[in-house]
Enzyme design. Structure first.
Site, short mmCIF file in Angstrom:
data_model
loop_
_atom_site.label_atom_id
_atom_site.label_comp_id
_atom_site.label_asym_id
_atom_site.label_seq_id
_atom_site.Cartn_x
_atom_site.Cartn_y
_atom_site.Cartn_z
N GLU A 59 74.29 71.09 14.18
CA GLU A 59 73.26 71.41 13.19
C GLU A 59 72.59 70.17 12.61
OE1 GLU A 59 73.13 75.16 11.03
OE2 GLU A 59 74.00 74.00 9.40
N LYS A 61 70.60 69.32 9.31
CA LYS A 61 70.17 69.73 7.97
C LYS A 61 70.36 68.58 7.00
CE LYS A 61 74.50 72.01 6.50
NZ LYS A 61 75.06 73.26 5.96
N LYS A 121 67.24 77.83 12.10
CA LYS A 121 68.14 78.26 11.03
C LYS A 121 67.28 78.52 9.80
CE LYS A 121 72.60 78.62 9.69
NZ LYS A 121 73.41 77.41 9.44
N GLU A 170 74.64 86.67 11.91
CA GLU A 170 75.70 86.09 11.09
C GLU A 170 76.34 87.14 10.20
OE1 GLU A 170 75.28 82.07 9.27
OE2 GLU A 170 75.38 83.21 7.39
N ASN A 191 80.76 83.59 9.79
CA ASN A 191 80.68 82.49 8.81
C ASN A 191 81.93 82.51 7.94
OD1 ASN A 191 79.99 80.61 6.82
ND2 ASN A 191 77.82 81.09 7.00
N GLU A 221 81.52 79.62 12.33
CA GLU A 221 80.62 78.80 11.53
C GLU A 221 81.29 78.39 10.22
OE1 GLU A 221 77.02 80.92 10.73
OE2 GLU A 221 76.96 81.87 12.68
N SER A 222 81.10 77.17 9.81
CA SER A 222 81.59 76.60 8.54
C SER A 222 83.09 76.31 8.60
CB SER A 222 81.30 77.52 7.34
OG SER A 222 79.92 77.75 7.19
#
Length: 262
Positions: A59, A61, A121, A170, A191, A221-222
């Protein structure tokens, strides 16, 4: 739904109206359909998994509402190239400006700097944004179940397929997962971050796995911050990962990717 998500969605509704005034849907749709074929986001992930490797969506960001600025020295093109050299399967690029300090220009720059497929995203709530995503060059979009009712979720997924985009849906819990699984071609992103208090637990992914039919690709995710996290997921046959914060805080994002998954 958390207060921050409510505020983000309200802002998105305003942004869509403003964008449609500035540039009508017909113009964006025509540009999207004139694009060459998408690079194949799901195909790239499955190729890595089939080869026995971790499929990493790396990612890009700059900031997040919960953590603030993650990276002051932010060059989306250089980061994308670094990820490609390090063996990433795909990119994820934040384009929300108000809450994540992202922008559409970062998606364009990142995708242009490498050959990797790119996920936009974004908090997508309208078909206009789907067309806009393909016009920008995105190869896949994110749809967040918590942000959409079921008819809207289906409509946006159908619109994405019409543009040749892959869809990552998601979810955060069992109810959302059941809704996501009604979309037969969607990738399932679980997530591990709780939307209400922003706590993170990898048990979210592990606990939901038994509900996912065989053959559906799951992306965790995360919360993937150390090699032990990767190892834990792979022991449970989760081989696709979306990772951002761990890379964005590192001096060299590509080197961080290699260290985490090497």
């Amino acid at each position: 739904m958390s207060d921050i998500l409510d505020r983000i969605l309200a802002k998105k509704a305003e942004e869509v109206i403003a964008a449609q005034v500035a540039r009508p849907f017909a113009a964006v749709d025509a540009e999207a359909r004139a694009r060459s074929a998408a690079r194949g986001f799901e195909r790239a992930l499955r190729a890595k998994v089939d080869a026995g490797q971790a499929a990493v969506i790396a990612e890009i960001k700059r900031a997040s509402p919960s953590k603030g600025v993650l990276r002051e020295d932010f060059d989306a093109a250089a980061i994308a190239a670094s990820y490609e050299r390090a063996g990433a399967a795909c990119l994820s690029v934040l384009t929300d400006r108000t809450f994540f300090q992202g922008g559409a220009e970062y998606l364009v720059a990142a995708r242009g700097a490498c050959a990797l497929p790119a996920l936009r995203k974004e908090f997508i709530v309208d078909e206009y944004q789907v067309a806009e995503s393909r016009a920008l060059g995105a190869d896949a979009i994110l749809l967040i179940v918590a942000a959409l009712d079921q008819p809207r979720l289906r409509a946006l997924a159908d619109a994405a397929r019409g543009y040749g985009l892959d869809v990552l849906v998601e979810v955060h819990d069992a109810r959302e997962l059941d809704r996501a699984l009604e979309l037969p071609q969607a990738l399932i992103g679980i997530n591990n971050r709780n939307l209400r208090d922003f706590s993170v637990s990898l048990q979210t992914t592990i606990g939901l796995l038994p509900r996912v039919p065989e053959g559906r690709l799951v992306i965790t995710e995360s919360g993937i911050l150390a090699q032990r996290d990767v190892a834990q997921m792979r022991r449970h046959k989760v081989n696709a990962f979306l990772v951002g914060e761990a890379f964005m805080r590192a001096p060299d994002p590509g080197a961080a990717l290699k260290a985490l998954f090497g």
